[in-house]
Write a protein that holds these residues in place. Structure first.
Motif, mmCIF file in Angstrom:
data_model
loop_
_atom_site.group_PDB
_atom_site.id
_atom_site.type_symbol
_atom_site.label_atom_id
_atom_site.label_comp_id
_atom_site.label_asym_id
_atom_site.label_seq_id
_atom_site.Cartn_x
_atom_site.Cartn_y
_atom_site.Cartn_z
ATOM 1 N N ARG A 1 43.892 -80.965 35.571
ATOM 2 C CA ARG A 1 43.278 -82.130 35.034
ATOM 3 C C ARG A 1 43.260 -81.990 33.364
ATOM 4 O O ARG A 1 43.735 -80.938 32.880
ATOM 5 C CB ARG A 1 41.800 -81.878 35.165
ATOM 6 C CG ARG A 1 41.547 -82.338 36.510
ATOM 7 C CD ARG A 1 40.413 -82.028 37.428
ATOM 8 N NE ARG A 1 39.103 -82.449 36.123
ATOM 9 C CZ ARG A 1 37.923 -82.254 36.504
ATOM 10 N NH1 ARG A 1 37.478 -81.320 37.492
ATOM 11 N NH2 ARG A 1 36.763 -82.557 35.658
ATOM 12 N N SER A 2 43.452 -82.821 32.515
ATOM 13 C CA SER A 2 43.811 -83.072 31.164
ATOM 14 C C SER A 2 42.731 -83.292 30.391
ATOM 15 O O SER A 2 42.970 -83.209 29.171
ATOM 16 C CB SER A 2 44.580 -84.336 30.868
ATOM 17 O OG SER A 2 44.210 -85.268 31.292
ATOM 18 N N GLU A 3 41.416 -83.112 30.540
ATOM 19 C CA GLU A 3 40.324 -83.314 29.931
ATOM 20 C C GLU A 3 40.251 -82.058 28.814
ATOM 21 O O GLU A 3 40.645 -81.038 29.179
ATOM 22 C CB GLU A 3 38.774 -83.074 30.755
ATOM 23 C CG GLU A 3 38.671 -84.369 31.478
ATOM 24 C CD GLU A 3 38.812 -83.922 32.893
ATOM 25 O OE1 GLU A 3 38.117 -84.166 33.946
ATOM 26 O OE2 GLU A 3 39.925 -83.342 33.592
ATOM 27 N N ALA B 1 34.344 -91.347 30.326
ATOM 28 C CA ALA B 1 35.683 -91.888 30.575
ATOM 29 C C ALA B 1 36.416 -90.518 31.298
ATOM 30 O O ALA B 1 37.648 -90.810 31.467
ATOM 31 C CB ALA B 1 36.184 -92.503 29.560
ATOM 32 N N ARG B 2 36.080 -89.538 31.705
ATOM 33 C CA ARG B 2 36.814 -88.297 32.225
ATOM 34 C C ARG B 2 37.866 -87.944 31.314
ATOM 35 O O ARG B 2 38.846 -87.509 31.851
ATOM 36 C CB ARG B 2 37.264 -88.841 33.577
ATOM 37 C CG ARG B 2 36.045 -88.935 34.578
ATOM 38 C CD ARG B 2 35.576 -87.507 34.884
ATOM 39 N NE ARG B 2 34.562 -87.534 35.864
ATOM 40 C CZ ARG B 2 33.693 -86.808 36.427
ATOM 41 N NH1 ARG B 2 34.183 -85.467 36.141
ATOM 42 N NH2 ARG B 2 32.891 -86.735 37.224
ATOM 43 N N GLN B 3 37.662 -87.968 29.756
ATOM 44 C CA GLN B 3 38.658 -87.629 29.080
ATOM 45 C C GLN B 3 37.950 -86.101 28.266
ATOM 46 O O GLN B 3 38.959 -85.597 27.439
ATOM 47 C CB GLN B 3 38.864 -88.713 27.932
ATOM 48 C CG GLN B 3 39.462 -89.980 28.512
ATOM 49 C CD GLN B 3 39.355 -91.013 27.328
ATOM 50 O OE1 GLN B 3 38.760 -90.782 26.293
ATOM 51 N NE2 GLN B 3 40.030 -92.311 27.583
ATOM 52 N N ALA B 4 36.948 -85.640 28.400
ATOM 53 C CA ALA B 4 36.404 -84.797 27.747
ATOM 54 C C ALA B 4 35.452 -83.882 28.725
ATOM 55 O O ALA B 4 34.667 -84.697 29.576
ATOM 56 C CB ALA B 4 35.799 -84.947 26.673
ATOM 57 N N ARG C 1 31.716 -88.965 21.788
ATOM 58 C CA ARG C 1 32.155 -87.603 22.650
ATOM 59 C C ARG C 1 31.574 -88.056 24.147
ATOM 60 O O ARG C 1 32.467 -87.766 24.954
ATOM 61 C CB ARG C 1 31.797 -86.434 21.981
ATOM 62 C CG ARG C 1 32.297 -85.926 20.702
ATOM 63 C CD ARG C 1 33.905 -85.920 21.012
ATOM 64 N NE ARG C 1 34.406 -85.561 19.376
ATOM 65 C CZ ARG C 1 35.707 -85.575 19.369
ATOM 66 N NH1 ARG C 1 36.393 -85.723 20.320
ATOM 67 N NH2 ARG C 1 36.165 -85.254 18.133
ATOM 68 N N GLN D 1 33.761 -90.401 25.593
ATOM 69 C CA GLN D 1 35.102 -89.709 26.219
ATOM 70 C C GLN D 1 34.506 -88.908 27.525
ATOM 71 O O GLN D 1 35.374 -88.923 28.421
ATOM 72 C CB GLN D 1 35.252 -88.826 25.219
ATOM 73 C CG GLN D 1 36.171 -89.535 24.017
ATOM 74 C CD GLN D 1 36.604 -88.355 22.946
ATOM 75 O OE1 GLN D 1 36.398 -87.245 23.370
ATOM 76 N NE2 GLN D 1 37.319 -89.081 22.088
#
Length: 459
Positions: free
Chosen positions: A196-198, A61-64, A55, A58
């Motif tokens: 934003r999609s996080e 990586a700016r995914q969460a 996590r 993630q």
């Protein structure tokens, strides 16, 4: 008299902005093993760390976006969490080829009162490690705004103790405050507004502190001796109680009942308040105290009412809610932004008001000492860990009453810090429910987090 009664009104409390400094992070990381040993932590054991490392990958990586929701049974929790993030997570990430960048760290919320009783240096260190102070007894808009921005845009996850304060019990979870759920949904709001999609996750983290030597009852018995001496209790018990376990529990019952009786006498003599006092003798002879919980609850109510009546506060909400309101009311009278405008006479009255407020806050502090004590914790499971926790609470309360530092109570032995990383809760998946009914979604998220943390205790 309890330590640190305020004698004069003080300038208003200022917000201490977070100001993360990598160099201080490196310094504290270097001395962290020594700090853990000085607090009686022999080693740290963890489970589920790979999930946390993934996590965090993630997150980088700016995914969460992440909230680390940790149980708060002890004042040692921040050190143990630092060990988890600074040492354990990077090690596990390397082992599993998870490409985490250094530093692995988190910002965190902390009680604005900590720099008051722990000193300005502590406040400086917390600030330079990225800490965000919050006054819990009011709507602290600046702290909430800062935490919200950190959660959405910060370089590190945000760590929060959803219980709001330590309860000194490794195997009891206090009711969770809803603020952590609200922050998570606010993060969803801000991400949606920024397109934003996080995904937003809350990661439950359980902490417990069992003894290394689970059979070293000598330290427990010595603490019994010390406390009985403080209370001038006789060493002998009824001859009918001959089993070691029964004797130990009878001693605990006698300590608890003696403390209750002394407090009941204090409130009767000092404030004219009458609390029903039952004979302790027969209860102790049976090595049980069925009326203890009722008497303790009455005592907590009396102590809170003495403070609430002074500050003209309503007696509503949980114990934690009431304590926070009392604390804030006291701070409002002690820490003022109008001192320079007051005449000398008005300043004298402000000092008097501040001293009175500090004294009344002492009743709230007394309740905090025993907020999670139930009277059945040891009886349900008479382990050395539970005995140690309850006796330490009594020892610290006695030290506080005598004006000594409660944290100066010596450690009873080496402990293991055990952390369990729970399954991440995907808050983004609940965002539509939040848009439909904010209150219901917050309550459900808080309840689910409470369930996860309670299950981790049982495991």
């Amino acid at each position: 008299m309890p330590h640190a009664i305020v004698q004069q009104a003080q300038p208003a409390l200022r917000f201490i902005p977070p100001d993360y400094q990598p160099w201080l992070h490196r310094v504290v990381k270097t001395v962290l093993p020594m700090l853990l040993r000085s607090h009686g932590i022999q080693r740290v054991e963890t489970t589920g760390v790979e999930e946390l490392a993934q996590r965090l990958d993630q997150f980088q990586a700016r995914q969460a976006r992440l909230i680390l929701a940790f149980r708060h049974p002890s004042t040692q929790d921040p050190l143990v969490l630092a060990h988890l993030l600074w040492k354990t997570v990077p090690t596990v990430a390397r082992r599993n080829q998870i490409p985490l960048r250094s530093p692995v760290h988190s910002q965190f919320l902390y009680d604005r009162g900590i720099p008051i009783w722990a000193g300005q240096l502590t406040g400086w260190v917390l600030s330079k490690l990225g800490g965000i102070p919050i006054q819990r007894g009011k709507l602290d808009r600046l702290a909430l705004k800062t935490a919200r921005d950190c959660l959405v845009n910060g370089d590190f996850p945000l760590a929060i103790a959803p219980e709001g304060a330590t309860n000194n019990h490794s195997e009891i979870l206090s009711p969770l405050e809803p603020g952590i759920a609200q922050l998570a949904f606010w993060c969803c709001d801000d991400l949606a507004e920024a397109n934003r999609s996080e995904a937003v996750f809350i990661i439950p983290i359980s902490l417990q502190y069992p003894f290394v030597d689970r059979q070293n009852w000598a330290v427990i018995d010595q603490l019994f001796n010390d406390l009985e001496q403080q209370l001038k209790l006789p060493k002998s018990l009824s001859p009918a109680i001959d089993h070691p376990g029964e004797k130990r529990y009878a001693r605990l019952a006698r300590l608890g009942l003696e403390m209750l009786t002394m407090f009941e006498t204090f409130y009767r003599e000092a404030y004219g308040q009458s609390l029903a006092v039952d004979s302790a003798k027969n209860v102790v002879e049976k090595t049980a105290y069925p009326d203890f919980a009722t008497r303790l609850q009455r005592l907590r109510e009396m102590a809170l009412s003495v403070a609430e009546s002074h500050f003209n506060l309503p007696a509503k909400g949980t114990i934690s809610d009431r304590c926070r309101r009392i604390e804030q009311a006291g701070w409002d009278r002690i820490y003022r932004d109008d001192l320079e405008q007051l005449s000398p006479v008005a300043r004298g009255l402000a000092d008097w008001n501040a001293m009175e407020a500090s004294i009344r806050m002492g009743h709230m502090r007394l309740v905090e000492q025993f907020a999670a004590v139930s009277g059945s914790y040891v009886r349900e499971k008479p382990s050395i860990d539970r005995y140690a926790e309850v006796l330490t609470i009594i020892a610290r309360a006695i030290a506080w009453i005598q004006g000594r530092n409660p944290q100066s109570i010596s450690k009873l032995g080496q402990r293991i810090a055990k952390l369990q990383i729970g399954q991440p809760i995907n808050v983004s998946d609940r965002y539509l429910d939040y848009r439909k009914s904010r209150r219901s979604a917050i309550e459900q998220l808080t309840a689910d987090l409470q369930t996860q943390l309670e299950q981790s205790i049982k495991q």
